[in-house]
Design a protein around this motif. Structure first.
Motif, PDB file in Angstrom:
ATOM      1  N   SER A  85       0.817  -1.214   0.000  1.00  0.00           N
ATOM      2  CA  SER A  85       0.000   0.000   0.000  1.00  0.00           C
ATOM      3  C   SER A  85       0.851   1.265   0.000  1.00  0.00           C
ATOM      4  CB  SER A  85      -0.967   0.000   1.194  1.00  0.00           C
ATOM      5  OG  SER A  85      -0.240  -0.036   2.405  1.00  0.00           O
ATOM      6  N   GLY A  86       2.097   1.164   0.421  1.00  0.00           N
ATOM      7  CA  GLY A  86       3.000   2.322   0.398  1.00  0.00           C
ATOM      8  C   GLY A  86       4.221   2.028  -0.448  1.00  0.00           C
ATOM      9  N   ILE A  87       5.065   3.041  -0.628  1.00  0.00           N
ATOM     10  CA  ILE A  87       6.232   2.848  -1.483  1.00  0.00           C
ATOM     11  C   ILE A  87       7.394   2.156  -0.771  1.00  0.00           C
ATOM     12  CG2 ILE A  87       5.670   4.778  -3.006  1.00  0.00           C
ATOM     13  CD1 ILE A  87       7.837   6.390  -1.501  1.00  0.00           C
ATOM     14  N   SER A  88       7.282   1.946   0.550  1.00  0.00           N
ATOM     15  CA  SER A  88       8.390   1.354   1.297  1.00  0.00           C
ATOM     16  C   SER A  88       8.297  -0.164   1.447  1.00  0.00           C
ATOM     17  CB  SER A  88       8.479   1.991   2.682  1.00  0.00           C
ATOM     18  OG  SER A  88       7.314   1.671   3.426  1.00  0.00           O
ATOM     19  N   CYS A  89       7.271  -0.795   0.892  1.00  0.00           N
ATOM     20  CA  CYS A  89       7.098  -2.255   0.937  1.00  0.00           C
ATOM     21  C   CYS A  89       7.033  -2.796   2.364  1.00  0.00           C
ATOM     22  CB  CYS A  89       8.213  -2.975   0.167  1.00  0.00           C
ATOM     23  SG  CYS A  89       8.264  -2.558  -1.588  1.00  0.00           S
ATOM     24  N   SER A  90       6.383  -2.067   3.252  1.00  0.00           N
ATOM     25  CA  SER A  90       6.251  -2.539   4.634  1.00  0.00           C
ATOM     26  C   SER A  90       4.852  -3.095   4.856  1.00  0.00           C
ATOM     27  CB  SER A  90       6.553  -1.411   5.619  1.00  0.00           C
ATOM     28  OG  SER A  90       5.664  -0.341   5.412  1.00  0.00           O
ATOM     29  N   GLY A  91       4.750  -3.967   5.850  1.00  0.00           N
ATOM     30  CA  GLY A  91       3.470  -4.599   6.146  1.00  0.00           C
ATOM     31  C   GLY A  91       3.201  -5.764   5.211  1.00  0.00           C
ATOM     32  N   ASN A  92       1.956  -6.175   5.169  1.00  0.00           N
ATOM     33  CA  ASN A  92       1.562  -7.283   4.298  1.00  0.00           C
ATOM     34  C   ASN A  92       1.232  -6.763   2.903  1.00  0.00           C
ATOM     35  OD1 ASN A  92       1.775  -9.261   6.300  1.00  0.00           O
ATOM     36  ND2 ASN A  92      -0.304  -8.868   7.020  1.00  0.00           N
ATOM     37  N   THR A 148       2.305  -0.061 -17.283  1.00  0.00           N
ATOM     38  CA  THR A 148       2.368  -1.335 -16.563  1.00  0.00           C
ATOM     39  C   THR A 148       3.511  -1.316 -15.553  1.00  0.00           C
ATOM     40  OG1 THR A 148       3.942  -2.429 -18.040  1.00  0.00           O
ATOM     41  CG2 THR A 148       1.608  -2.503 -18.679  1.00  0.00           C
ATOM     42  N   ASN A 149       3.663  -2.415 -14.849  1.00  0.00           N
ATOM     43  CA  ASN A 149       4.791  -2.604 -13.940  1.00  0.00           C
ATOM     44  C   ASN A 149       5.821  -3.558 -14.534  1.00  0.00           C
ATOM     45  OD1 ASN A 149       3.890  -0.905 -11.810  1.00  0.00           O
ATOM     46  ND2 ASN A 149       2.376  -2.458 -11.285  1.00  0.00           N
ATOM     47  N   HIS A 150       5.814  -3.707 -15.860  1.00  0.00           N
ATOM     48  CA  HIS A 150       6.840  -4.507 -16.523  1.00  0.00           C
ATOM     49  C   HIS A 150       8.169  -3.788 -16.354  1.00  0.00           C
ATOM     50  CE1 HIS A 150       3.526  -5.937 -19.535  1.00  0.00           C
ATOM     51  NE2 HIS A 150       3.365  -6.444 -18.323  1.00  0.00           N
ATOM     52  N   GLY A 151       9.250  -4.533 -16.315  1.00  0.00           N
ATOM     53  CA  GLY A 151      10.555  -3.899 -16.194  1.00  0.00           C
ATOM     54  C   GLY A 151      11.574  -4.800 -15.533  1.00  0.00           C
ATOM     55  N   ASN A 152      12.637  -4.183 -15.023  1.00  0.00           N
ATOM     56  CA  ASN A 152      13.733  -4.902 -14.381  1.00  0.00           C
ATOM     57  C   ASN A 152      13.597  -4.828 -12.868  1.00  0.00           C
ATOM     58  OD1 ASN A 152      15.063  -5.545 -16.835  1.00  0.00           O
ATOM     59  ND2 ASN A 152      15.769  -3.431 -16.951  1.00  0.00           N
ATOM     60  N   TYR A 153      13.808  -5.963 -12.223  1.00  0.00           N
ATOM     61  CA  TYR A 153      13.691  -6.062 -10.773  1.00  0.00           C
ATOM     62  C   TYR A 153      14.888  -6.821 -10.212  1.00  0.00           C
ATOM     63  CZ  TYR A 153       8.801  -4.628 -11.234  1.00  0.00           C
ATOM     64  OH  TYR A 153       7.655  -3.919 -11.496  1.00  0.00           O
ATOM     65  N   GLY A 179       7.023   0.452  -3.970  1.00  0.00           N
ATOM     66  CA  GLY A 179       5.871  -0.304  -3.486  1.00  0.00           C
ATOM     67  C   GLY A 179       5.703  -1.675  -4.114  1.00  0.00           C
ATOM     68  N   LEU A 180       6.643  -2.068  -4.965  1.00  0.00           N
ATOM     69  CA  LEU A 180       6.613  -3.394  -5.582  1.00  0.00           C
ATOM     70  C   LEU A 180       7.856  -4.161  -5.165  1.00  0.00           C
ATOM     71  CD1 LEU A 180       5.588  -2.372  -9.205  1.00  0.00           C
ATOM     72  CD2 LEU A 180       4.108  -3.375  -7.464  1.00  0.00           C
ATOM     73  N   MET A 181       7.706  -5.468  -4.978  1.00  0.00           N
ATOM     74  CA  MET A 181       8.865  -6.286  -4.627  1.00  0.00           C
ATOM     75  C   MET A 181       8.723  -7.658  -5.273  1.00  0.00           C
ATOM     76  SD  MET A 181      10.331  -7.562  -0.918  1.00  0.00           S
ATOM     77  CE  MET A 181      10.634  -5.916  -0.301  1.00  0.00           C
ATOM     78  N   LEU A 182       9.779  -8.091  -5.935  1.00  0.00           N
ATOM     79  CA  LEU A 182       9.828  -9.422  -6.521  1.00  0.00           C
ATOM     80  C   LEU A 182      10.446 -10.377  -5.498  1.00  0.00           C
ATOM     81  CD1 LEU A 182       9.505 -11.272  -9.020  1.00  0.00           C
ATOM     82  CD2 LEU A 182      11.856 -10.645  -9.631  1.00  0.00           C
ATOM     83  N   VAL A 205      -0.987  -7.543 -10.729  1.00  0.00           N
ATOM     84  CA  VAL A 205      -0.038  -6.581 -10.159  1.00  0.00           C
ATOM     85  C   VAL A 205       0.826  -5.982 -11.262  1.00  0.00           C
ATOM     86  CG1 VAL A 205       1.909  -6.304  -8.563  1.00  0.00           C
ATOM     87  CG2 VAL A 205      -0.046  -7.720  -7.915  1.00  0.00           C
ATOM     88  N   LEU A 206       1.153  -6.767 -12.281  1.00  0.00           N
ATOM     89  CA  LEU A 206       1.957  -6.254 -13.397  1.00  0.00           C
ATOM     90  C   LEU A 206       1.231  -5.166 -14.183  1.00  0.00           C
ATOM     91  CD1 LEU A 206       3.628  -9.437 -14.930  1.00  0.00           C
ATOM     92  CD2 LEU A 206       4.763  -7.469 -13.886  1.00  0.00           C
ATOM     93  N   GLY A 207      -0.075  -5.177 -14.142  1.00  0.00           N
ATOM     94  CA  GLY A 207      -0.848  -4.186 -14.900  1.00  0.00           C
ATOM     95  C   GLY A 207      -0.893  -4.484 -16.385  1.00  0.00           C
ATOM     96  N   SER A 208      -0.744  -5.753 -16.767  1.00  0.00           N
ATOM     97  CA  SER A 208      -0.775  -6.122 -18.191  1.00  0.00           C
ATOM     98  C   SER A 208      -2.095  -5.785 -18.849  1.00  0.00           C
ATOM     99  CB  SER A 208      -0.477  -7.623 -18.350  1.00  0.00           C
ATOM    100  OG  SER A 208       0.837  -7.896 -17.947  1.00  0.00           O
ATOM    101  N   ARG A 209      -3.136  -5.606 -18.066  1.00  0.00           N
ATOM    102  CA  ARG A 209      -4.444  -5.238 -18.629  1.00  0.00           C
ATOM    103  C   ARG A 209      -4.398  -3.860 -19.294  1.00  0.00           C
ATOM    104  NH1 ARG A 209      -4.334  -4.596 -13.286  1.00  0.00           N
ATOM    105  NH2 ARG A 209      -5.052  -2.663 -12.345  1.00  0.00           N
ATOM    106  N   HIS A 210      -3.335  -3.080 -18.968  1.00  0.00           N
ATOM    107  CA  HIS A 210      -3.208  -1.729 -19.533  1.00  0.00           C
ATOM    108  C   HIS A 210      -2.348  -1.677 -20.793  1.00  0.00           C
ATOM    109  CE1 HIS A 210      -5.164  -0.352 -15.948  1.00  0.00           C
ATOM    110  NE2 HIS A 210      -4.168  -0.714 -15.166  1.00  0.00           N
TER     111      HIS A 210
END
Length: 168
Positions: A66-73, A124-129, A137-140, A154-159
């Motif tokens: 939910s945030g950009i720091s990838c904390s919580g569930n 989308t969220n396609h890219g390098n991880y 806010g995304l973590m692989l 989560v990738l947003g491929s629908r867009h």
């Protein structure tokens, strides 16, 4: 019934019991030998084991927080390599297609709506991880957390063909 007949009957029953016990021991010994062979089979010495391990991909999952720091569930999770799909292959994963290419510590994720090409990657969220590194806010990860909700896009491929608003 004579004593001789009773003695012969007793010997026959005893002989059958010994034969059955010998068969059971033989079967058990065969099972134990097979189990030891499987346990002793290492990738260096056993081609079959190495081939099986080669096809077992890590459980690559993209997490959304939910945030950009990838904390919580995570609030969103997407399995990226479905069963039967190998790394580098373009496979249907849910409603869309995904391709994972691993080069050293860099993982490139691409995909699309109808194939692994996307006309609007910027949406989308396609890219390098990097595995285990938070990126806005995304973590692989290579092992799906037990706290993941049901899979979502989560990738947003629908867009890929233009921004599509949520149906909620």
């Amino acid at each position: 019934v004579s004593v001789l007949q009773l003695w012969l009957k007793d010997r026959l029953v005893h002989s059958v019991q010994i034969h059955n016990e010998a068969n059971m021991i033989s079967i058990a010994n065969g099972f134990c030998a097979a189990a030891l062979a499987v346990l002793a089979c290492q990738p260096v010495t056993c081609l079959a084991a190495s081939l099986r391990r080669e096809h077992v991909a890590e459980d690559y999952t993209l997490l959304q927080f939910s945030g950009i720091s990838c904390s919580g569930n995570p609030i969103g999770c997407q399995k990226l390599v479905p069963a039967g799909c190998g790394l580098g292959s373009c496979c249907r994963c849910g409603d869309h297609y995904v391709q994972i290419v691993v080069a050293s510590s860099n993982v490139t994720i691409s995909g699309g709506k109808d194939s692994c090409t996307c006309h609007l990657n910027t949406a989308t969220n396609h890219g390098n991880y990097q595995v285990g590194t938070c990126a806005s806010g995304l973590m692989l990860v290579t092992q799906r957390p037990s706290t993941c909700p049901q899979d979502s896009d989560v990738l947003g491929s629908r867009h890929c063909n233009g921004i599509i608003h949520s149906q909620r």
